[in-house]
Each structure stands twice: as C-alpha cells, then as structure tokens.
Design a protein around this motif. Structure first.
Motif, PDB file in Angstrom:
ATOM      1  N   ILE A  63       3.130   9.352   2.822  1.00  0.00           N
ATOM      2  CA  ILE A  63       4.472   8.820   1.519  1.00  0.00           C
ATOM      3  C   ILE A  63       5.533   9.149   2.084  1.00  0.00           C
ATOM      4  CG2 ILE A  63       5.035   8.217  -1.101  1.00  0.00           C
ATOM      5  CD1 ILE A  63       1.751   8.202  -1.276  1.00  0.00           C
ATOM      6  N   GLN A  90       4.865   3.382  -5.001  1.00  0.00           N
ATOM      7  CA  GLN A  90       4.877   3.616  -3.813  1.00  0.00           C
ATOM      8  C   GLN A  90       3.835   4.623  -3.803  1.00  0.00           C
ATOM      9  OE1 GLN A  90       8.657   5.082  -0.900  1.00  0.00           O
ATOM     10  NE2 GLN A  90       9.511   2.919  -2.007  1.00  0.00           N
ATOM     11  N   ALA A  91       3.763   6.020  -4.401  1.00  0.00           N
ATOM     12  CA  ALA A  91       2.288   6.594  -4.434  1.00  0.00           C
ATOM     13  C   ALA A  91       1.296   6.305  -4.548  1.00  0.00           C
ATOM     14  CB  ALA A  91       3.058   7.786  -5.136  1.00  0.00           C
TER      15      ALA A  91
END
Length: 266
Positions: free
Chosen positions: A114, A89-90
């Motif tokens: 995030i 996701q980051a």
C-alpha cells in the motif's frame, strides 16, 4: 508498582515498562516507510519516464495505440491514488483483494504494498515534472549526436532530473514515516498502534502520545538532516577545475562562486 501522580513521573514509568513496545513500533514504522519509499520511487520513475515518452509521427498505428493505452492506464493510476486517502486505499486493497479476487494478503505484505503504490503515484508526477524541467535543448543535443531515447534519458536527462527531485523524495519519506499510522486500521503494529495499546493499559493517553510525538519528531528530523546532507553532496564543491584537452584553447583554472555572506559584508 503504582502509577506516579505527576506527569513526568508517568512518562518515566511508561518508558521503563513499555519502552521495548515503542522501539518495536518505531522500527516497524521506519521499515515500512523506507522500503515503501524506495519501491515507490522505482514505480514513480518507471511511470514518469513512460508518461514523458515522446510520440513520433513515424510510429506505426499499433505502437501509437499501445502507447496511448498504457499512458491512459498510468494516468488513471496516478489520479486515483493521489486523489484518495491512504487509509481508504488500505481498507479497499486489504479487504477488497480478498472479497473480489480471493487473495488473502498478509498484513506485512499489504503494508509495504500500500505504501509503495501510494508513493509511486506521487513520485510519478514528481519525476514527470523533473524531466520536463530540463531544457529541451539537452534532449535535442543528445539526439543530434545519435543517442536513442533510452540513452538520452539514462545519461543526460535523468541525472539532472534526479538532483531536481531529491527534495521531494526526502519529503515523501518524511510523509510516509508519519502516514504509516493509518495502516493501524488493517492491524499493522507500527508506532501508533503500539502506542494505543500502551495508553489503554493505564489510561495514560496524554503521556503515551507525548512520547510517540517525540519519537516521530526524532525520526523525521534525523531523516531530513541526512537527506539535506546528501543533497549537498550531490551538488559537489563550490570550486571545480575547468579542464579541456584542447591545448590551443586552454581554459583550465579554479572557478569559485562568490559567497553570499561576503556580498552582505560589503
């Protein structure tokens, strides 16, 4: 000054020369974890409440379609962020926002963002479960005395649900303290990133990460003890006064639950 040959001597050497780096990294880790958890809880509560909003047959078609559409979008958000690693996701958000939308996030903003939205997805399911765990009779009773859905959630359901989900909030904080290390992939100088720099200076990886492991343990253990104490405070005292304004049916008195230790002694 040369590097000592013994293990504990190298530990002391690293702390003397790079102690501020460890402290700065630990401070950044705690800041991201705490603020990210708080924002994530706000997101989770909002999403969880919307997901449990009842649908009435009396609602018009437009409202039904709108509510179903919002719930569908929120369900997609929850499933995606619960079903993918934070490290991925980051990378996706930090680099993808620039490639797709031309948005150049700062590393600091990206780190908080995030962690917050990742925590929000987990908290949404926790809040939803906490709300559904409350006896439906509570909601029915509130509506019977004329409360709106908003008033029922605010004054009746959420205070009880909050106590039920407090352990999970604490658990999310502890997880975030440890999982902030994945943000090093986008250049966030938290504890793990700082440790890699210290370890690479003298190739003392074992010693440096031993120090880091102890720091992580101290942070998580301290937070867990504080949260456990907070939970006990929310439970209130074991003895309390039952009061009533009806003098014909006076029931005020001290009620004390039996101590489990006393039972074992008998």
């Amino acid at each position: 000054m040369s590097l000592p040959s013994d293990f504990f001597g190298r530990i002391v050497f690293i702390l003397q020369n790079y102690g501020p780096s460890f402290l700065a990294g630990a401070g950044k880790t705690m800041a991201i974890a705490v603020l990210g958890t708080l924002i994530g809880c706000v997101i989770g509560f909002a999403v969880g409440i919307i997901q449990t909003t009842p649908e009435s047959k009396q609602d018009n078609l437009l409202k039904k379609v709108l509510v179903k559409g919002i719930k569908f979008i929120l369900n997609v958000y929850v499933e995606v962020f619960r079903g993918t690693p934070m490290m991925v996701q980051a990378m996706f958000i930090f680099y993808g926002s620039s490639a797709l939308f031309g948005i150049n996030m700062s590393i600091v903003f990206a780190s908080y963002f995030i962690v917050s939205i990742n925590t929000g997805a987990y908290m949404a399911e926790t809040v939803r479960g906490g709300i559904l765990s409350i006896d439906p009779g509570q909601t029915e009773g509130a509506k019977a005395i004329g409360m709106t859905h908003y008033q029922t959630m605010l004054n009746v359901i959420m205070p009880q649900a909050l106590r039920n989900i407090m352990p999970q909030i604490g658990n999310n904080l502890i997880i975030n303290i440890k999982d902030t290390c994945v943000l090093s992939v986008i250049g966030v100088v938290e504890l793990f990133y700082a440790t890699k720099g210290v370890a690479g200076a003298y190739y003392t990886y074992f010693e440096a990460f031993t120090i880091t492991m102890v720091i992580y343990f101290v942070l998580t253990f301290t937070c867990s003890r504080i949260l456990r104490h907070w939970e006990k405070k929310m439970d209130g005292p074991d003895s309390y006064d039952l009061a009533t304004t009806d003098t014909l049916a006076y029931t005020s008195g001290m009620v004390k639950f039996p101590d489990p230790k006393e039972k074992e002694g008998k």
